[in-house]
Structures are given as C-alpha cells and as structure tokens.
Design a protein around this motif. Structure first.
Motif, PDB file in Angstrom:
ATOM      1  N   ARG A  67       0.794  -1.041   0.247  1.00  0.00           N
ATOM      2  CA  ARG A  67       0.466  -0.162  -0.207  1.00  0.00           C
ATOM      3  C   ARG A  67       1.144   1.279   0.052  1.00  0.00           C
ATOM      4  NH1 ARG A  67      -4.403  -1.489   3.886  1.00  0.00           N
ATOM      5  NH2 ARG A  67      -2.374  -1.519   5.291  1.00  0.00           N
ATOM      6  N   GLU A  68       1.875   1.490   1.105  1.00  0.00           N
ATOM      7  CA  GLU A  68       1.948   2.791   1.091  1.00  0.00           C
ATOM      8  C   GLU A  68       3.714   2.615  -0.500  1.00  0.00           C
ATOM      9  OE1 GLU A  68       4.447   5.341   2.389  1.00  0.00           O
ATOM     10  OE2 GLU A  68       2.641   4.871   2.927  1.00  0.00           O
ATOM     11  N   ALA A  69       4.079   1.607  -1.184  1.00  0.00           N
ATOM     12  CA  ALA A  69       4.828   1.405  -1.738  1.00  0.00           C
ATOM     13  C   ALA A  69       4.086   2.200  -3.478  1.00  0.00           C
ATOM     14  CB  ALA A  69       5.548  -0.493  -2.546  1.00  0.00           C
ATOM     15  N   ALA A  70       2.682   1.667  -3.396  1.00  0.00           N
ATOM     16  CA  ALA A  70       2.153   2.406  -4.055  1.00  0.00           C
ATOM     17  C   ALA A  70       1.897   3.572  -4.013  1.00  0.00           C
ATOM     18  CB  ALA A  70       0.476   1.402  -4.227  1.00  0.00           C
ATOM     19  N   ARG A  71       1.388   4.708  -2.919  1.00  0.00           N
ATOM     20  CA  ARG A  71       1.454   5.309  -2.790  1.00  0.00           C
ATOM     21  C   ARG A  71       2.264   6.352  -2.624  1.00  0.00           C
ATOM     22  NH1 ARG A  71       2.510   9.434   0.863  1.00  0.00           N
ATOM     23  NH2 ARG A  71       3.795   8.093   2.033  1.00  0.00           N
ATOM     24  N   LEU A  72       3.917   5.665  -2.573  1.00  0.00           N
ATOM     25  CA  LEU A  72       4.895   6.738  -3.357  1.00  0.00           C
ATOM     26  C   LEU A  72       4.941   6.588  -4.684  1.00  0.00           C
ATOM     27  CD1 LEU A  72       7.486   5.406  -0.628  1.00  0.00           C
ATOM     28  CD2 LEU A  72       5.822   7.432  -0.634  1.00  0.00           C
ATOM     29  N   LEU A  73       4.607   5.481  -4.979  1.00  0.00           N
ATOM     30  CA  LEU A  73       5.180   5.541  -6.491  1.00  0.00           C
ATOM     31  C   LEU A  73       4.183   6.502  -7.700  1.00  0.00           C
ATOM     32  CD1 LEU A  73       6.629   1.880  -7.574  1.00  0.00           C
ATOM     33  CD2 LEU A  73       7.621   3.373  -6.724  1.00  0.00           C
ATOM     34  N   ALA A  74       2.425   6.894  -6.944  1.00  0.00           N
ATOM     35  CA  ALA A  74       2.119   6.955  -7.897  1.00  0.00           C
ATOM     36  C   ALA A  74       2.520   8.844  -7.742  1.00  0.00           C
ATOM     37  CB  ALA A  74       0.312   6.570  -6.948  1.00  0.00           C
TER      38      ALA A  74
ATOM     39  N   GLU B 221       5.102   9.592  -9.295  1.00  0.00           N
ATOM     40  CA  GLU B 221       4.515   9.856 -10.794  1.00  0.00           C
ATOM     41  C   GLU B 221       3.322  10.969 -10.967  1.00  0.00           C
ATOM     42  OE1 GLU B 221       3.238   6.065 -11.804  1.00  0.00           O
ATOM     43  OE2 GLU B 221       4.976   4.924 -11.783  1.00  0.00           O
ATOM     44  N   ASN B 222       2.640  11.592 -10.206  1.00  0.00           N
ATOM     45  CA  ASN B 222       2.126  12.546 -10.635  1.00  0.00           C
ATOM     46  C   ASN B 222       2.288  13.140  -9.444  1.00  0.00           C
ATOM     47  OD1 ASN B 222      -0.410  11.397 -11.939  1.00  0.00           O
ATOM     48  ND2 ASN B 222       0.201   9.677 -10.730  1.00  0.00           N
TER      49      ASN B 222
ATOM     50  N   GLU C 156      -4.493  14.170  -1.173  1.00  0.00           N
ATOM     51  CA  GLU C 156      -5.236  14.711  -2.098  1.00  0.00           C
ATOM     52  C   GLU C 156      -4.838  13.158  -2.813  1.00  0.00           C
ATOM     53  OE1 GLU C 156      -5.046  19.063  -4.474  1.00  0.00           O
ATOM     54  OE2 GLU C 156      -3.431  17.808  -4.405  1.00  0.00           O
ATOM     55  N   ILE C 157      -4.160  12.243  -2.836  1.00  0.00           N
ATOM     56  CA  ILE C 157      -3.643  10.862  -3.743  1.00  0.00           C
ATOM     57  C   ILE C 157      -4.780   9.641  -2.900  1.00  0.00           C
ATOM     58  CG2 ILE C 157      -2.059  10.204  -2.182  1.00  0.00           C
ATOM     59  CD1 ILE C 157      -1.819   9.861  -5.497  1.00  0.00           C
ATOM     60  N   SER C 158      -5.067  10.149  -1.083  1.00  0.00           N
ATOM     61  CA  SER C 158      -5.554   9.123  -0.939  1.00  0.00           C
ATOM     62  C   SER C 158      -7.182   9.687  -1.273  1.00  0.00           C
ATOM     63  CB  SER C 158      -5.298   9.232   0.557  1.00  0.00           C
ATOM     64  OG  SER C 158      -4.686   8.427   1.275  1.00  0.00           O
ATOM     65  N   LYS C 159      -7.764  10.130  -1.991  1.00  0.00           N
ATOM     66  CA  LYS C 159      -9.049  10.907  -1.810  1.00  0.00           C
ATOM     67  C   LYS C 159      -9.724   9.342  -2.912  1.00  0.00           C
ATOM     68  CE  LYS C 159      -9.260  15.694  -1.022  1.00  0.00           C
ATOM     69  NZ  LYS C 159      -8.756  17.287  -1.813  1.00  0.00           N
ATOM     70  N   PRO C 160     -10.869   9.287  -2.260  1.00  0.00           N
ATOM     71  CA  PRO C 160     -11.932   8.211  -3.828  1.00  0.00           C
ATOM     72  C   PRO C 160     -11.663   8.130  -4.975  1.00  0.00           C
ATOM     73  CG  PRO C 160     -13.016   9.125  -1.690  1.00  0.00           C
ATOM     74  CD  PRO C 160     -12.209  10.468  -2.269  1.00  0.00           C
TER      75      PRO C 160
ATOM     76  N   HIS D 295      -8.480   9.090  -6.458  1.00  0.00           N
ATOM     77  CA  HIS D 295      -7.928   8.874  -6.791  1.00  0.00           C
ATOM     78  C   HIS D 295      -7.308   7.341  -7.049  1.00  0.00           C
ATOM     79  CE1 HIS D 295      -7.075  12.745  -7.590  1.00  0.00           C
ATOM     80  NE2 HIS D 295      -6.935  13.218  -7.050  1.00  0.00           N
ATOM     81  N   ALA D 296      -9.114   6.567  -6.700  1.00  0.00           N
ATOM     82  CA  ALA D 296      -8.466   5.219  -5.819  1.00  0.00           C
ATOM     83  C   ALA D 296      -8.212   4.238  -7.580  1.00  0.00           C
ATOM     84  CB  ALA D 296      -9.908   4.799  -5.505  1.00  0.00           C
ATOM     85  N   GLU D 297      -8.506   4.823  -8.301  1.00  0.00           N
ATOM     86  CA  GLU D 297      -7.884   3.979  -9.916  1.00  0.00           C
ATOM     87  C   GLU D 297      -6.551   3.799  -9.903  1.00  0.00           C
ATOM     88  OE1 GLU D 297      -9.226   2.849 -14.164  1.00  0.00           O
ATOM     89  OE2 GLU D 297     -10.631   4.314 -13.182  1.00  0.00           O
ATOM     90  N   LEU D 298      -6.196   4.804  -9.874  1.00  0.00           N
ATOM     91  CA  LEU D 298      -4.931   5.240  -9.719  1.00  0.00           C
ATOM     92  C   LEU D 298      -3.798   4.532  -8.992  1.00  0.00           C
ATOM     93  CD1 LEU D 298      -2.706   7.023 -11.235  1.00  0.00           C
ATOM     94  CD2 LEU D 298      -2.790   8.507  -9.216  1.00  0.00           C
ATOM     95  N   LEU D 299      -3.994   4.605  -7.975  1.00  0.00           N
ATOM     96  CA  LEU D 299      -3.448   3.402  -6.614  1.00  0.00           C
ATOM     97  C   LEU D 299      -3.678   2.180  -6.923  1.00  0.00           C
ATOM     98  CD1 LEU D 299      -4.610   5.357  -3.268  1.00  0.00           C
ATOM     99  CD2 LEU D 299      -2.642   5.687  -4.588  1.00  0.00           C
ATOM    100  N   GLN D 300      -4.894   1.586  -7.303  1.00  0.00           N
ATOM    101  CA  GLN D 300      -4.783   0.572  -7.466  1.00  0.00           C
ATOM    102  C   GLN D 300      -4.313   0.284  -9.458  1.00  0.00           C
ATOM    103  OE1 GLN D 300      -5.974  -1.873  -6.195  1.00  0.00           O
ATOM    104  NE2 GLN D 300      -5.688  -3.193  -7.776  1.00  0.00           N
ATOM    105  N   ASN D 301      -4.129   0.700 -10.668  1.00  0.00           N
ATOM    106  CA  ASN D 301      -2.975   0.425 -11.211  1.00  0.00           C
ATOM    107  C   ASN D 301      -1.461   1.104 -10.705  1.00  0.00           C
ATOM    108  OD1 ASN D 301      -5.524   0.441 -12.811  1.00  0.00           O
ATOM    109  ND2 ASN D 301      -5.080   2.486 -13.398  1.00  0.00           N
TER     110      ASN D 301
END
Length: 838
Positions: free
Chosen positions: A314-321, A324-325, A332-336, A338-344
């Motif tokens: 979960r944390e690595a995905a957040r850092l990479l997202a 890249e953004n 903001e990245i934790s808002k609903p 951006h859920a698809e962005l984090l999942q990808n």
C-alpha cells in the motif's frame, strides 16, 4: 510407288498419332494439375486468410519489445537490505535468467525433448508439422503437437492458449516473423523465462527456469542442478499442471510427482538418443533420488508477514503514484477519486520486478508480532465485543525510520492496520503536544510555573455552557505544571490550551509535528486538548509527534520504505530525509524532564513502568498515558534517547470498553516490547541517558507565586526547585500572602501580575540547589475526568509494582448541570518533604 513400304508408313503414323494424343493429354493433365494446385493453394490461402484476417502485422520493434517483456515478481526486504520479507502479492513467481547462466544440460534437455531441429528450422518444423497433422487426421493415441520452441514463445507472448486451427496458423506465421527479427539465443532465453513450470513448494505458480529451480529444488544457482534435476525441469512445460510435485498450497502431491518422474524418463531417453548424454550418465540420472531433493514446504510471505506485506504494498504504491503525479499531494492521493490510480500502480508494482527495501528491523518486528499473537497478553475473546486489539509503532526518531509495528492481533480476523489506518481519540496523550509543549516554547509556563486548577465555564452551543471536570470531582487550586502533567489533570491543560496558547496556535503547532487529522471544525473544539477531536489521530502520527521530544525538537517524517529499485537495480524512489526543527532544544529537554516524572513520581500516571520496564534506572525513559471515556481507548507514548514507541489498545468499535485488566494494556504491552527489544537488539539503545542542552538552569522559586521567593515562602519552606529555560527565568519576587492550611490559594488566573515591590530580588541565575523540591499533594492516586471528555486513570494502589491495574471501574461522571464538589486541598505547601529526583 513401292507397295511394300505402305505398312511401315502406316505403323509410324499410328505411333505418331499416339504420341500426339499422349502429349496433348499430358499438357491437359499438367494444366489441370497446375490449375488444381492453384485452386487448392487459393483455397488454402483463402482459408488461412480467413483464419488470420483479424491478426495485425506486428513490427520488428513491437515483436522485440513483447518478447523481452516479462511480468516479474517484486520482492520486499527488511532494513538490512538482504533478508527478504517475501514476494509481492501474486500467485505467480517470475525471475529472469540470462542464457549464460543456464547450464548446457538444461538447454540439451529442452531442445532434445521439445524441438530437436531448433537450430536448423526457420521457426516452423515442416516434418514435425506434417507428423502432427497426420497424427491428428488419423486420431492416433500419441500426438506430439509439432510446435517448435519459437512457436511456443509466440503463443505465450501474443496469442491465447485455445487449441484452434486459427491459433495454430497465427502461431506459425508469428514464429516465421520472429525468426526473421530475433536470434536463436534470444528466442531460447525468452522460452526459459516465460514458460510455466507448475507449482512450487510455497504454492506459487512458477514461471521461468530460475523460479522453477528455486521453487522446486530450492537451488538458486542453475549450474548446481544435477542432470536428473535438469531433465525433470525440462519436462514440465509440456503439461505443468499435471507434472507437478506440489499443489496450489505448496503441499506434496504424490500423483503429480509420479507423472513428472515418468516425463523425466522420457526426457532422459531423448537426451540419450540425440547423443546429449552417455549411457553412464543416463543410468546415473535414473538412479538419482529426485524426491529427496525437493524443496521443503514454505508458507507464502502473505501467510508469514501478511500485515507487513500489505502495508508495504500500500505504501509503495502511494509513493510511486505521487512520484508519477507530482501535482498531487499526500492528502489528495488518498481521496476516492484517485482510487483507480492507486490500484493501477499497485498492479504494476506487483508484476514489474521491483525491489522494495523497508526500514523494518526483523528481530524487533518478530518480537512485536509474537507479543500481539500471544493471547495471554490480552483479555479473552468476547462474543459481544470481539477481539481486544492492539497497535504499536517503534520509530527511530533521529531518522523517522519505522523499526517495528503491531498492526493488529490476527490478520485472519481483521486486515486493517490499526497502527496506520485507524484514527482514534488520543485522550490525555494530546496534552503534551497541544498544551504543554507550545506553552513551554512561548514561555507561558515552565515546569515550576503555577497553573490554577479551579472551575472554568465554557460556552456550549447546545446547552449554553459546559463545565469541564476532573475525574476526582475536585479542584485543587494552584499547582505546578509538572504536577499537573504528572497526574494528567485536565483543568491546567485546558487553561494553557484555551487562554495561553489559544486553540488556533495549538493546532498549528500540532500540525507542525506531523498530525494531519486535525479538521477545520476542531478549531472550535474547546476541549480538544483532552482528545475530543473530529477524527482523532493515528498511532503512527502521534508516535512521530512524540518522537520530536527526545529528538530535541526536530521532526522527522515517519517512513516505512527507504528505497525502491526496478528490475534492473535502478533506484526509482529513495527516501530523502527532511529534518524540520519545530521547537527549541530547551523546550524539548524541559518536556522530557516533566515526562520522566510521569514515570518516576509515586503519583505519576506511568509509575508502573518503574517495575514493568526491566531496564528502568539503566536506560532513561519518559512517557505519557492517554485514556478516553470509560476506557474505550488506552494509550502510552513512551521513548528512550534513541527510540520512540507508541501503543494503543481497545476494540474495533470504540463503544466497547476495555476490561479492568485492560485499563493498563498500553503500558503493559509497551514494557513487553521494550524489554524484548533491549534484550534482542541492544545496539538500538546506544544512549542510556537524555542529554542536557545549554540554556537550561535549575532555579528555586516560591510555590505560592511561581516567582522568586520572598521572605514568607523562604521561612515557611514553600519553595520548589526545577528546571527553567534560561530565557524565561523569573526576575522578580512575587507578592506573598500568609495562607492558613485550611484555605488553599486559588487565584482566578494563575498568571496574574504581581505589582507589589519585591522584598528582595536576587539574580535568577545565581540560585543554588540548596532547598528541597516541592512534592505533589497527597491526594488519592487518581486522575481526572470530564463530562464526556478524555481522562487518565493511574493505578489505585501505589504499593502494587505489577503492570496490572487493580483499580475499580470509574463511576459515571456527573452531568454538566451538577456542580462538582469543590473541596480544598488537604496539602497546603507548609512543609517541604523530599521529592524524588527528576
């Protein structure tokens, strides 16, 4: 005319006619044959065209990229950057290998069995294809398939695995095209890295020869494989789901293993027939005990360290997202949206061969997990309440690195990480960071500064007014800031929060310590310093905030991941420390000294640590308790000079309150963790004592005024000696008034300026430690409560050294309309018994 020549002439004529007719027939038959071939070719071409009409013509670059593209297993490591936590959450295990690292025995086994003409054909083996067609048309029992290695790679990379004529034709055309653009070695390497090899001893689906060798035989160096093992592996890609010694859970499968051995003997036979091995090697391989060399069963990493793997993912995905953004913030990245962005990003992370290096100390983490999983450390399971939960985080406050975590009791029961994802009311654990720290920093108070514990009335939009209460339903008048914090009394903290620091400044200060959950509506929370917040706080953020105190006022962001590299070893993320000074070293020292007496003082709320922490007296500790209404949550935020450990205990639903034994759960678990850490990782505790910065001095002041003592306070011994920030040492003598023991001094405001001329004024810095320090009042060993606010409860019996709290459950607080009994304190400062050293 010679009549004798006529018969001969007629004879020649007949042969001539026959020849002509034959020639004409041959021409027509030839023409028909050509037309037939053309017609058949047209039919075949049309049929092939119909089969492949939707198949795109792939460019050389695209073919090269797709063949060399691999979904790789990503791995997570502990903070030594060598020991693996495990592989990222995938049912597949993929690891790449270069052809130079593959022994010839494996290459020989594969080519002998799968494609003996690999180095001669151009992608399609015509003999093999014809043989396969014949076997299919005649419906023979043994059907070899006829696919070359190149065709198998083409099918694996570009096509589905459906057994149709269309797929077969496409496969052949792709193989021919691949052989135009790629070398044999490149194609063979792709085969070795992409083909499936069945299940491994951990239950993962193995892809590629390296993963197969490690997952089946626990051999990472392919050159160490025996010829028998090489032949075993080479036979698996034909039917990996059938020829598998392990099932999907990594358990030994006798039937699958026996079939794999039969297939291995076929491979060895082909190697012998093609001259790749000698008869001696063949017999030796048959005698080799494959079963004895199978890898032992291993649990998947998500079974061994499920909480940690999920949190790291979960944390690595957040850092990479975020990387890249860059236009997005952490919030903001934790808002609903951006859920698809984090999942990808998480899916890419799982299949791209990343190496994620955490800050977790394996020994500390294992110790913490063992404490959390031991049911003897907690109350029994309750059908009504569920499982009593625990959360903890240990941080190296000098860097912000998270060394260990307790994310919850049982991953199978609850997957949420209570240490990072949960927010709960902090109770009195909020007092140091929202009241005392900013007040010390601004000079509103010092450890010996006097604060008035008297009734205050707050406006309430619902009922008109609100009267906060102390748990013991008493107000004790003037007391030092140290005493108020030791006993976690509410009213002094409220006075600092509301009248000195002021709410907006307090929350800005708290935010500067990394607390992100303070909401706009909290700006109106008059009792927010007692823990009455809109969302509460997380264990992670509150622990990091406390870590600024032993780190001498410097905040370091708490982080779990130190570095991420891609499959080629290139660093794609690295934590960049950004230490931020929030308050002065002098303030940090004073706060630590006050929190030390929370533990060392006989009536301090953390006094049980004196016995529970085995290294007490050898390693300095300081800390603060926190309790919410009716023991829905209990906290202990404690630290040494090197590490900060925050602990929370409670239930999933805050309405479910802890048992009598659970009242001290946070403190008992804190001690258990620290005892194990000191024993197993002594290098983490290099500094045994807190350091004293320049700019702090000990000064003796009047316990009646908090200023320099006058003659009465000297004569009566009503004095207190304590640390001061040199900037805020009092420079005037307070106006003193003789007070009888039956009437406490309870001024309406503790900071009222004294305008009377001092009797005698001495330089503050010349004060000597010649007088004993003030003791706290001898009231019962209780803390405080508010009407609906947070409160802390110390042990009822000060003689009990045990971590367990034997105090009876508190009674319900009075309603706001009921005025609490305001009894005078029984201990007026007319004597000066010795106080424990700070």
């Amino acid at each position: 005319m010679n009549p004798k020549r006529r018969p001969s002439s007629q004879k020649h004529s007949r042969w001539r006619i026959f020849g002509r007719v034959l020639l004409i027939n041959i021409k027509w038959f030839s023409l028909a044959g050509v037309l037939g071939v053309l017609f058949a070719g047209g039919l075949i071409s049309g049929y092939v065209a119909a089969l492949v009409h939707d198949e795109p013509v792939r460019s050389r670059q695209l073919i090269y990229e797709k063949v060399n593209e691999n979904a790789l297993t990503s791995f997570v490591f502990f903070n030594d950057q060598v020991t693996p936590v495990g592989r990222m959450r995938m049912e597949e295990d993929r690891q790449l290998v270069d052809l130079k690292d593959v022994p010839q025995s494996i290459v020989d086994a594969l080519i002998s069995t799968e494609d003996s003409q690999f180095y001669e054909h151009q992608g399609v083996d015509l003999k093999g294809t014809a043989r396969a067609v014949k076997q299919k048309l005649l419906n023979e029992n043994r059907q070899t398939g006829g696919s070359t290695l190149t065709q198998q790679v083409a099918r694996r990379v570009f096509l589905s695995l459906d057994k149709t004529d269309s797929r077969k034709v496409k496969e052949m055309l792709l193989a021919l095209r691949m052989e135009r653009f790629m070398s044999k070695d490149k194609i063979l390497t792709a085969y070795l890295n992409k083909m499936p090899f069945g299940n491994g001893s951990a239950g993962y689906n193995l892809y590629g020869i390296k993963s197969a060798s490690l997952g089946i035989f626990n051999v990472s160096d392919l050159h160490k494989l025996h010829i028998a093992q090489a032949a075993y592996l080479a036979g698996l890609p034909q039917l990996p789901s059938v020829y598998s010694a392990f099932d999907g859970k990594g358990k030994f499968d006798e039937e699958g293993f026996n079939k794999a051995i039969e297939r291995q003997r076929v491979v060895l036979g082909r190697m012998l027939a093609t001259g790749k091995i000698t008869l001696t090697e063949y017999n030796e391989a048959l005698q080799f005990d494959i079963k004895a060399t199978l890898a032992p069963h291993r649990e998947k990493s998500y079974n061994t360290f499920p909480y940690l793997m999920l949190e790291t993912e979960r944390e690595a995905a957040r850092l990479l997202a975020l990387q890249e953004n860059p236009d997005l913030t952490t919030t903001e990245i934790s808002k609903p949206e951006h859920a698809e962005l984090l999942q990808n990003t998480r899916e890419e992370l799982q299949r791209s061969g990343y190496r994620i290096y955490t800050t977790i100390n394996k020994k500390v983490y294992n110790d913490m997990r063992q404490i959390a999983s031991n049911p003897q450390n907690f109350s029994p399971y309750s059908k009504q309440k569920g499982l009593e939960q625990i959360a903890a985080i240990m941080i190296d406050h000098k860097t912000g690195a998270i060394l260990g975590m307790i994310e919850g009791r049982d991953f199978n029961t609850e997957q949420m990480n209570y240490a990072t994802q949960m927010t709960r009311q902090p109770g009195s654990a909020m007092k140091p960071i929202a009241a005392y720290l900013p007040a010390l920093e601004k000079g509103y108070t010092q450890p010996a500064g006097l604060i008035d514990d008297s009734q205050i009335v707050l406006k309430d939009g619902r009922k008109g007014y609100h009267i906060p209460k102390n748990y013991n339903r008493r107000y004790e008048g003037l007391m030092t800031a140290r005493e108020a914090l030791n006993r976690s009394i509410n009213i002094p903290a409220l006075r600092l929060f509301l009248y000195e620091v002021k709410i907006p400044n307090a929350w800005n200060f708290v935010r500067s310590l990394g607390i992100t959950t303070i909401q706009p509506q909290d700006e109106h929370a008059q009792t927010g310093v007692l823990g009455g917040l809109s969302k509460g706080v997380s264990v992670k953020e509150l622990t990091a905030a406390y870590g600024t105190i032993p780190n001498m006022g410097v905040y370091n962001e708490p982080h779990l991941i130190s570095k991420i590299t891609d499959a080629d070893g290139k660093i794609v993320y690295e934590f960049k420390p950004q230490a931020k000074r929030v308050y002065s070293q002098q303030t940090a020292f004073l706060m630590t000294d006050m929190l030390k007496t929370v533990i060392s003082d006989p009536r301090g709320t953390g006094k049980r640590m004196q016995n529970a922490f085995k290294s007490y007296g050898t390693i300095d500790i300081a800390g603060k308790t926190g309790t919410t209404q009716n023991f829905g949550d209990v906290w202990f935020m404690g630290y040494t000079p090197d590490v900060t450990l925050g602990v929370w205990a409670g239930y999933r639903q805050q309405v479910n309150t802890l048992s009598q034994e659970g009242h001290s759960r946070a403190q008992s678990v804190w001690a258990l963790i620290m005892n194990e850490a000191v024993k197993d990782q002594p290098q983490l505790f290099k500094n045994k004592h807190f350091t004293q910065p320049e700019g702090v001095v000990k000064v003796t002041v009047s316990s009646l005024t908090g200023k320099l003592p006058g003659s009465y306070s000297r004569q009566s011994g009503q004095l207190v000696t304590d640390w001061f920030n040199q900037k805020y040492v009092p420079t005037e003598v307070g106006r003193e008034q003789r007070i009888h023991s039956s009437t406490p001094a309870v001024p309406s405001k503790p900071d009222t300026k004294d305008k009377a001329a001092p009797e005698k004024q001495e330089p503050a810095t010349d004060q000597k430690e010649i007088l004993p320090e003030e003791t706290v009042p001898s009231d019962p060993d209780t803390e405080i409560d508010t009407n609906g606010e947070s409160n802390d409860l110390p042990p009822a019996d000060s003689s009990q050294p045990s971590v367990e709290n034997k105090q009876e459950p508190p009674s319900e607080p009075e309603t706001q309309n009921e005025a609490p009994e305001n009894k005078p304190s029984e201990a007026v400062h007319t004597e000066t018994p010795d106080q424990p050293k700070n």
